[in-house]
Design an enzyme around this catalytic site. Structure first.
Site, short mmCIF file in Angstrom:
data_model
loop_
_atom_site.label_atom_id
_atom_site.label_comp_id
_atom_site.label_asym_id
_atom_site.label_seq_id
_atom_site.Cartn_x
_atom_site.Cartn_y
_atom_site.Cartn_z
N GLY A 1 0.78 -1.24 0.00
CA GLY A 1 0.00 0.00 0.00
C GLY A 1 0.81 1.29 0.00
N ASP B 1 0.75 3.58 4.48
CA ASP B 1 -0.28 4.24 3.67
C ASP B 1 -1.39 4.81 4.55
OD1 ASP B 1 -1.18 1.69 4.40
OD2 ASP B 1 -1.89 1.15 2.39
N ASP C 1 -5.38 2.44 10.58
CA ASP C 1 -6.79 2.21 10.88
C ASP C 1 -6.89 1.79 12.35
OD1 ASP C 1 -9.48 1.81 9.46
OD2 ASP C 1 -9.20 -0.16 10.33
N PHE D 1 -13.91 3.90 3.67
CA PHE D 1 -12.92 3.05 3.00
C PHE D 1 -12.42 3.77 1.76
CE2 PHE D 1 -10.95 -0.47 0.84
CZ PHE D 1 -10.29 -1.07 1.90
N VAL D 2 -11.12 4.04 1.73
CA VAL D 2 -10.54 4.81 0.63
C VAL D 2 -9.57 3.96 -0.18
CG1 VAL D 2 -10.80 7.06 1.77
CG2 VAL D 2 -8.72 5.74 2.18
N ARG E 1 -5.12 0.49 -6.94
CA ARG E 1 -3.85 1.05 -6.45
C ARG E 1 -3.31 2.11 -7.39
NH1 ARG E 1 -2.04 -2.15 -2.18
NH2 ARG E 1 -2.41 -4.39 -2.34
P1 IMP Z 1 -4.72 -1.50 10.75
O1 IMP Z 1 -3.81 -2.63 11.12
O2 IMP Z 1 -6.14 -1.79 11.18
O3 IMP Z 1 -4.25 -0.16 11.24
O4 IMP Z 1 -4.82 -1.48 9.17
C1 IMP Z 1 -3.83 -0.92 8.39
C2 IMP Z 1 -3.79 -1.50 7.00
O5 IMP Z 1 -5.12 -1.82 6.54
C3 IMP Z 1 -3.27 -0.48 6.02
O6 IMP Z 1 -1.87 -0.57 5.88
C4 IMP Z 1 -4.03 -0.81 4.76
O7 IMP Z 1 -3.34 -1.77 4.01
C5 IMP Z 1 -5.34 -1.38 5.24
N1 IMP Z 1 -6.42 -0.37 5.27
C6 IMP Z 1 -7.01 0.21 6.34
N2 IMP Z 1 -7.95 1.09 5.99
C7 IMP Z 1 -7.96 1.10 4.65
C8 IMP Z 1 -8.71 1.84 3.66
O8 IMP Z 1 -9.57 2.69 3.94
N3 IMP Z 1 -8.42 1.55 2.37
C9 IMP Z 1 -7.47 0.65 1.98
N4 IMP Z 1 -6.74 -0.05 2.86
C10 IMP Z 1 -6.99 0.16 4.17
MG MG Z 2 -3.87 -3.07 2.05
#
Ligand code: IMP
Ligand code: MG
Length: 182
Positions: A43, A99, A102, A151-152, A164
């Site tokens: 990402g 990237d 979340d 969701f982006v 991508r």
């Molecule tokens: P986390 O572990 O929940 O913080 O998720 C982080 C990873 O989830 C990021 O590095 C992204 O690959 C993916 N992710 C989280 N939110 C989004 C979104 O809105 N769009 C695309 N990928 C996302």
């Molecule tokens: Mg991803």
């Protein structure tokens, strides 16, 4: 515009401004240090490529891969380091480039992993952050932009490996993922 995109959240001009200002801050902060930029693939690939060209101090580049999401839009909660830096990192001040943050779980695991490997220092630069979604506490020094809980995709970010290559960050139409199993 791509027909699966509801609206553009961050356009190319804004992305370029974000990269310029983050690059300037990073260049000031890492003056005289041995900087290793660690791109969290896939990402962060496009963000890292643009950000690197705004960093004016010497730096090296590496890749790490962590997975928590499988192919869909909902986190599985488990994070696995799938690709690691293949040499000792104890001489480096590391800047993780993400990237989007979340829940914070992916980043927490990557930070813990690099600290366990005795990196000299570990800091984080993320293009986007969704603060309302945070479940795990992480210290993020450089943030491009905070975004709402949407969701982006685009500019490296995917949904099921698609979108991508879009040159902007856009909000995916909910019907694109609501109709599918994630
Ligand atoms: P986390 O572990 O929940 O913080 O998720 C982080 C990873 O989830 C990021 O590095 C992204 O690959 C993916 N992710 C989280 N939110 C989004 C979104 O809105 N769009 C695309 N990928 C996302
Ligand atoms: Mg991803």
């Amino acid at each position: 515009m791509n027909s699966d995109i509801e609206r553009v959240l961050i356009d190319e001009k804004r992305l370029s401004e974000i990269n310029k200002s983050l690059g300037e801050r990073i260049s000031r902060d890492y003056e005289g240090k041995r900087l290793l930029v660690v791109c969290v693939i896939k990402g962060s690939l496009i963000f890292t490529a643009d950000l690197l060209r705004r960093i004016s101090v010497p730096c090296e580049l590496e890749f790490i891969q962590a997975s928590s999401y499988g192919s869909g839009a909902v986190s599985s909660g488990r994070v696995e380091i799938k690709r690691d830096i293949p040499y000792p990192i104890d001489e480096y001040d590391i800047l993780i480039v993400e990237d989007i943050i979340d829940s914070g779980r992916t980043l927490r695991s990557v930070i813990d992993h690099l600290e366990e490997r005795n990196a000299k220092s570990v800091s984080v630069c993320t293009l986007l952050s969704k603060p309302s979604r945070r479940e795990v506490d992480v210290d993020v020094k450089y943030i491009g932009e905070e975004v709402p809980d949407l969701f982006v995709v685009g500019y490296g970010l995917d949904y099921a490996e698609r979108y991508r290559s879009l040159p902007y960050v856009g909000v995916l139409k909910p019907q694109v993922y609501e109709n599918k199993e994630v």
